[in-house]
Design a protein around this motif. Structure first.
Motif, PDB file in Angstrom:
ATOM      1  N   GLY A  78       0.821  -1.200   0.000  1.00 48.07           N
ATOM      2  CA  GLY A  78       0.000   0.000   0.000  1.00 48.07           C
ATOM      3  C   GLY A  78       0.857   1.253   0.000  1.00 48.07           C
ATOM      4  N   GLU A  79       0.293   2.358  -0.437  1.00 41.73           N
ATOM      5  CA  GLU A  79       1.024   3.626  -0.470  1.00 41.73           C
ATOM      6  C   GLU A  79       1.423   4.076   0.918  1.00 41.73           C
ATOM      7  N   ARG A  80       0.560   3.869   1.899  1.00 43.07           N
ATOM      8  CA  ARG A  80       0.829   4.309   3.270  1.00 43.07           C
ATOM      9  C   ARG A  80       1.163   3.150   4.193  1.00 43.07           C
ATOM     10  N   GLY A 119      -4.876   4.553   1.058  1.00 42.40           N
ATOM     11  CA  GLY A 119      -3.466   4.177   0.942  1.00 42.40           C
ATOM     12  C   GLY A 119      -3.095   2.912   1.701  1.00 42.40           C
ATOM     13  N   VAL A 120      -4.081   2.219   2.271  1.00 46.14           N
ATOM     14  CA  VAL A 120      -3.813   0.989   3.021  1.00 46.14           C
ATOM     15  C   VAL A 120      -4.310  -0.198   2.201  1.00 46.14           C
ATOM     16  N   THR A 121      -3.467  -1.225   2.102  1.00 49.85           N
ATOM     17  CA  THR A 121      -3.789  -2.434   1.351  1.00 49.85           C
ATOM     18  C   THR A 121      -3.845  -3.619   2.299  1.00 49.85           C
ATOM     19  N   VAL A 130       1.588  -5.517  10.375  1.00 55.93           N
ATOM     20  CA  VAL A 130       1.344  -4.169   9.873  1.00 55.93           C
ATOM     21  C   VAL A 130       2.674  -3.657   9.338  1.00 55.93           C
ATOM     22  N   LEU A 131       2.695  -3.359   8.038  1.00 50.46           N
ATOM     23  CA  LEU A 131       3.905  -2.877   7.377  1.00 50.46           C
ATOM     24  C   LEU A 131       3.757  -1.405   7.051  1.00 50.46           C
ATOM     25  N   ASP A 132       4.867  -0.673   7.135  1.00 48.55           N
ATOM     26  CA  ASP A 132       4.830   0.723   6.705  1.00 48.55           C
ATOM     27  C   ASP A 132       4.967   0.779   5.177  1.00 48.55           C
ATOM     28  N   ALA A 152      -2.717   0.699  15.267  1.00 49.74           N
ATOM     29  CA  ALA A 152      -1.424   0.219  14.764  1.00 49.74           C
ATOM     30  C   ALA A 152      -1.071   0.894  13.452  1.00 49.74           C
ATOM     31  N   LEU A 153      -2.076   1.196  12.641  1.00 49.49           N
ATOM     32  CA  LEU A 153      -1.820   1.902  11.379  1.00 49.49           C
ATOM     33  C   LEU A 153      -1.277   3.303  11.627  1.00 49.49           C
ATOM     34  N   GLY A 154      -1.657   3.896  12.744  1.00 51.01           N
ATOM     35  CA  GLY A 154      -1.155   5.227  13.085  1.00 51.01           C
ATOM     36  C   GLY A 154       0.354   5.252  13.204  1.00 51.01           C
ATOM     37  N   GLU A 155       0.945   4.146  13.628  1.00 52.94           N
ATOM     38  CA  GLU A 155       2.401   4.084  13.744  1.00 52.94           C
ATOM     39  C   GLU A 155       3.068   3.751  12.419  1.00 52.94           C
ATOM     40  N   ALA A 156       2.327   3.129  11.527  1.00 51.68           N
ATOM     41  CA  ALA A 156       2.909   2.741  10.236  1.00 51.68           C
ATOM     42  C   ALA A 156       2.938   3.904   9.261  1.00 51.68           C
ATOM     43  N   VAL A 157       2.066   4.857   9.449  1.00 51.53           N
ATOM     44  CA  VAL A 157       1.942   5.966   8.492  1.00 51.53           C
ATOM     45  C   VAL A 157       2.888   7.071   8.855  1.00 51.53           C
TER      46      VAL A 157
END
Length: 137
Positions: free
Chosen positions: A49-51, A81-83, A109-111, A132-137
């Motif tokens: 994903g982009e993000r 932006g999340v896949t 969860v990947l950045d 968790a997405l908050g830390e990846a972005v």
């Protein structure tokens, strides 16, 4: 009387273990072994994903995997932006061993660069995935 005491002690210990295990299951946390590990589209079998990217390791007969698929799909649809990528653990044993996946479902969860920033085992809660997405972005 001794048998009753032993039975009560075993039931109490099993209850405490069950409650603690249930509270930890599905929580996204950082593991030291994942620090700096990077995955690309070739290893995952799909584009990042982009993000951020939510990578789910599943198996065919895993009931929580179906619910996890639905939750991650909803989150990926909500957050631009999340896949979400799902990997059958039985088909990709080398990757499972490399990443030390011990149970399904496991969610990584990947950045944007493919680095593992969080890992959750068990069925995650939607709020934990979004956090968790908050830390990846």
């Amino acid at each position: 009387m001794t048998g009753l005491v032993v039975c009560v002690a075993v039931l109490l210990a099993a209850t405490v273990f069950g409650v603690l295990h249930g509270r930890r299951s599905g929580r996204a946390r950082v593991r030291g072994r994942d620090d700096g590990k990077r995955l690309g589209a070739a290893e995952l079998g799909g584009e990042l994903g982009e993000r951020a990217t939510l990578v789910q390791f599943s198996s065919a007969f895993c009931a929580p995997c179906r619910a996890t698929r639905r939750i991650l799909g909803e989150v990926a649809g909500m957050v631009p932006g999340v896949t979400h990528l799902e990997i059958d653990a039985e088909d990709r044993l080398a990757l499972v061993r490399e990443l030390e996946i011990l149970k399904t479902p496991t969610v990584l969860v990947l950045d944007a660069e493919g680095r593992v920033v969080r890992r959750a085992t068990g069925q995650p809660r939607k709020a934990d995935v979004i956090a968790a997405l908050g830390e990846a972005v």
